[in-house]
Motif scaffolding. Structure first.
Motif, short mmCIF file in Angstrom:
data_model
loop_
_atom_site.label_atom_id
_atom_site.label_comp_id
_atom_site.label_asym_id
_atom_site.label_seq_id
_atom_site.Cartn_x
_atom_site.Cartn_y
_atom_site.Cartn_z
N PHE A 248 0.86 -1.18 0.00
CA PHE A 248 0.00 0.00 0.00
C PHE A 248 0.90 1.23 0.00
O PHE A 248 1.95 1.25 0.65
CB PHE A 248 -0.90 0.02 1.23
CG PHE A 248 -1.69 1.29 1.38
CD1 PHE A 248 -2.77 1.56 0.55
CD2 PHE A 248 -1.36 2.23 2.35
CE1 PHE A 248 -3.50 2.73 0.68
CE2 PHE A 248 -2.08 3.40 2.49
CZ PHE A 248 -3.15 3.65 1.64
N ALA A 249 0.49 2.26 -0.73
CA ALA A 249 1.26 3.51 -0.77
C ALA A 249 0.30 4.69 -0.75
O ALA A 249 -0.81 4.63 -1.29
CB ALA A 249 2.13 3.56 -2.02
N VAL A 250 0.74 5.79 -0.13
CA VAL A 250 -0.08 6.99 -0.06
C VAL A 250 0.84 8.21 -0.13
O VAL A 250 1.97 8.20 0.39
CB VAL A 250 -0.93 7.01 1.23
CG1 VAL A 250 -0.07 6.97 2.48
CG2 VAL A 250 -1.88 8.21 1.25
N GLY A 251 0.37 9.27 -0.76
CA GLY A 251 1.16 10.48 -0.94
C GLY A 251 1.25 11.32 0.32
O GLY A 251 0.26 11.52 1.02
N PRO A 293 -9.51 4.93 3.73
CA PRO A 293 -9.54 6.39 3.85
C PRO A 293 -10.98 6.92 3.89
O PRO A 293 -11.90 6.30 3.35
CB PRO A 293 -8.81 6.86 2.58
CG PRO A 293 -7.94 5.70 2.20
CD PRO A 293 -8.69 4.48 2.59
N LEU A 294 -11.16 8.05 4.52
CA LEU A 294 -12.48 8.65 4.65
C LEU A 294 -13.14 8.82 3.28
O LEU A 294 -12.53 9.34 2.35
CB LEU A 294 -12.35 10.03 5.33
CG LEU A 294 -13.67 10.74 5.67
CD1 LEU A 294 -14.44 9.95 6.71
CD2 LEU A 294 -13.38 12.16 6.17
N GLY A 295 -14.37 8.32 3.16
CA GLY A 295 -15.08 8.40 1.90
C GLY A 295 -14.92 7.14 1.05
O GLY A 295 -15.59 7.00 0.03
N TYR A 296 -14.08 6.22 1.48
CA TYR A 296 -13.85 4.97 0.75
C TYR A 296 -14.33 3.79 1.60
O TYR A 296 -14.30 3.84 2.82
CB TYR A 296 -12.36 4.81 0.41
CG TYR A 296 -11.86 5.85 -0.57
CD1 TYR A 296 -11.74 5.57 -1.91
CD2 TYR A 296 -11.54 7.14 -0.13
CE1 TYR A 296 -11.31 6.53 -2.82
CE2 TYR A 296 -11.11 8.12 -1.02
CZ TYR A 296 -10.99 7.80 -2.37
OH TYR A 296 -10.57 8.75 -3.25
N PRO A 329 -7.63 1.91 -2.49
CA PRO A 329 -8.94 2.26 -1.93
C PRO A 329 -10.00 2.47 -3.01
O PRO A 329 -9.72 3.06 -4.06
CB PRO A 329 -8.67 3.56 -1.17
CG PRO A 329 -7.21 3.47 -0.81
CD PRO A 329 -6.57 2.82 -1.99
N ILE A 330 -11.21 1.99 -2.75
CA ILE A 330 -12.33 2.15 -3.68
C ILE A 330 -13.56 2.64 -2.92
O ILE A 330 -13.73 2.35 -1.73
CB ILE A 330 -12.66 0.84 -4.44
CG1 ILE A 330 -12.88 -0.31 -3.47
CG2 ILE A 330 -11.54 0.51 -5.42
CD1 ILE A 330 -13.31 -1.61 -4.14
N VAL A 331 -14.42 3.36 -3.62
CA VAL A 331 -15.63 3.91 -3.01
C VAL A 331 -16.76 2.89 -3.08
O VAL A 331 -16.64 1.85 -3.73
CB VAL A 331 -16.05 5.24 -3.70
CG1 VAL A 331 -14.95 6.28 -3.57
CG2 VAL A 331 -16.41 5.00 -5.16
N ALA A 332 -17.89 3.22 -2.42
CA ALA A 332 -19.00 2.27 -2.31
C ALA A 332 -19.55 1.85 -3.66
O ALA A 332 -19.85 0.67 -3.89
CB ALA A 332 -20.10 2.87 -1.44
N THR A 333 -19.70 2.79 -4.60
CA THR A 333 -20.27 2.44 -5.91
C THR A 333 -19.33 1.51 -6.67
O THR A 333 -19.78 0.62 -7.41
CB THR A 333 -20.54 3.69 -6.74
OG1 THR A 333 -19.34 4.50 -6.80
CG2 THR A 333 -21.67 4.51 -6.13
N PHE A 361 -1.87 6.06 -3.46
CA PHE A 361 -3.21 6.62 -3.24
C PHE A 361 -3.19 8.13 -3.13
O PHE A 361 -2.37 8.72 -2.44
CB PHE A 361 -3.85 6.02 -1.98
CG PHE A 361 -5.11 6.70 -1.59
CD1 PHE A 361 -6.24 6.59 -2.38
CD2 PHE A 361 -5.18 7.48 -0.44
CE1 PHE A 361 -7.41 7.25 -2.05
CE2 PHE A 361 -6.36 8.13 -0.10
CZ PHE A 361 -7.48 8.01 -0.90
N ALA A 362 -4.15 8.74 -3.83
CA ALA A 362 -4.44 10.17 -3.71
C ALA A 362 -5.94 10.32 -3.91
O ALA A 362 -6.57 9.52 -4.61
CB ALA A 362 -3.69 10.95 -4.79
N PRO A 363 -6.56 11.32 -3.29
CA PRO A 363 -8.00 11.52 -3.48
C PRO A 363 -8.33 11.61 -4.97
O PRO A 363 -7.58 12.20 -5.76
CB PRO A 363 -8.26 12.85 -2.77
CG PRO A 363 -7.19 12.93 -1.74
CD PRO A 363 -5.97 12.30 -2.37
#
Length: 368
Positions: A248-251, A293-296, A329-333, A361-363
């Motif tokens: 996993f990677a995040v900025g 992440p928040l929103g995912y 990360p993926i969102v609900a849809t 990962f980035a928003p």
């Protein structure tokens, strides 16, 4: 007739399955059955005839089956036609295979029976017995290491456990060094190390790395064990799919180190998942996570999404190649899309790739 007696009972590493040896005055059997809360998925007990304790019947033991009793093996299939000695509990050793879903019965150092892990996932029982000389409806001949792959695998498993039980042969330090060195070669020195095994076997950890722009996290220890079901699904190609690690990677532009570590903690649960659920992880699989992440809602598992970072030459584990999968990360849809259709995860990965989604990962905007 003497009431049946349980001589040995051993749970697998994750307590999902139980193996037991049972005998009465007629016959001895090895069984595997699922923990109660898993019996909707694995309702059938798997059994393996071990030996007749009374003279072998001339025909199939239909009467015992009609009465709901474990049947004796008919004479034409038996190595010994005479009654064999009852098993002594002191001589019994049950060893679970490395993928935690099959078991072998050893008796005073001799291999008597094997129930392979893949038989758990099909609609009929398959087993191998040393006392059997001809295929029949109850079991298959076990033969020898040179004639039967199941015998050879059981022998290999016994050596595997011996290595882990003796400190002087403990494979972990070498495994640990090899994987950290691999990650460091591409992503720089490890700056943090988190044990995620809660002090239980097998050892597992997350190695943290970083550069000026990103935090990177990698598991090590997952690939010690092959995943369940792989032998059945991939057959001759199983060695290319059964061992994995996660990344996993995040900025740094979007999170501080504490938040990055919190996001990466999803890997701690995922690292145990194949064995706690008797399942497997592969390209396009999707997973729910409360620490996404928040929103995912969760993550998609993909080696393809990691391609922009270049392919790592992962160390082998027990002779097998190891696949590195990135969790994105993926969102609900997106999660709903992937889980609502055949190969939906692969389709989602293709959509993410087309949209230019990076392994770091980035928003971003949803692709569904």
């Amino acid at each position: 007739m003497r009431q049946s007696e349980i001589l040995a009972q051993v749970s697998n590493d994750k307590q999902t399955l139980i193996a037991m040896v049972e005998q009465d005055d007629r016959v001895a059997y090895l069984y595997i059955y699922a923990r109660e809360d898993l019996r909707d998925r694995f309702p059938r007990m798997r059994g393996c005839w071990v030996r007749n304790l009374s003279p072998a019947p001339a025909q199939d033991d239909a009467q015992a089956m009609a009465e709901g009793l474990p049947p004796m093996l008919a004479a034409q299939y038996c190595r010994s036609l005479e009654a064999e000695a009852p098993l002594d509990p002191e001589g019994i050793q049950i060893l679970w295979n490395e993928s935690d879903d099959g078991a072998a019965l050893w008796y005073h150092g001799l291999l008597l029976a094997v129930i392979p892990g893949w038989s758990l996932y099909i609609d009929h029982s398959v087993s191998y017995s040393a006392g059997c000389i001809q295929q029949n409806s109850l079991t298959f001949p076990l033969g020898s290491a040179s004639t039967n792959t199941q015998y050879a695998l059981a022998d290999k498993t016994r050596q595997f456990w011996r290595d882990w039980q003796h400190n002087e042969h403990n494979p972990w330090p070498k495994h640990q060094r090899n994987f950290i060195a691999c990650y460091e070669q591409r992503f720089g020195p490890a700056v943090k190390y988190y044990a995620i095994d809660q002090g239980t076997w097998p050892p597992m950890a997350i190695s943290q790395h970083e550069d000026d722009e990103n935090f990177y996290f990698f598991t090590l220890g997952m690939s010690i064990r092959p995943m369940p079901q792989i032998e059945l699904i991939f057959n001759d190609e199983a060695e290319h799919h059964r061992r994995i690690e996660l990344a996993f990677a995040v900025g740094k532009e979007y999170v501080d180190e504490a938040n990055a570590v919190q996001m990466a903690s999803a890997m701690s649960e995922y690292a145990q998942l194949p064995w706690t659920t008797l399942s497997w992880l592969g390209e396009g699989h999707t997973l729910l996570s409360p620490v996404a992440p928040l929103g995912y809602e969760g993550h998609v598992v993909s080696a393809e999404l990691g391609a922009p970072l270049g392919k790592l030459e992962m160390p082998r584990s027990y002779g097998d190649p190891v696949n590195l999968f990135w969790i994105s990360p993926i969102v609900a849809t997106e999660l709903e899309f992937a889980q609502s259709r055949p190969n939906g995860g692969h389709a989602l990965v293709a959509m993410l790739t087309e949209a230019g989604v990076q392994p770091v990962f980035a928003p971003r905007a949803p692709v569904v």
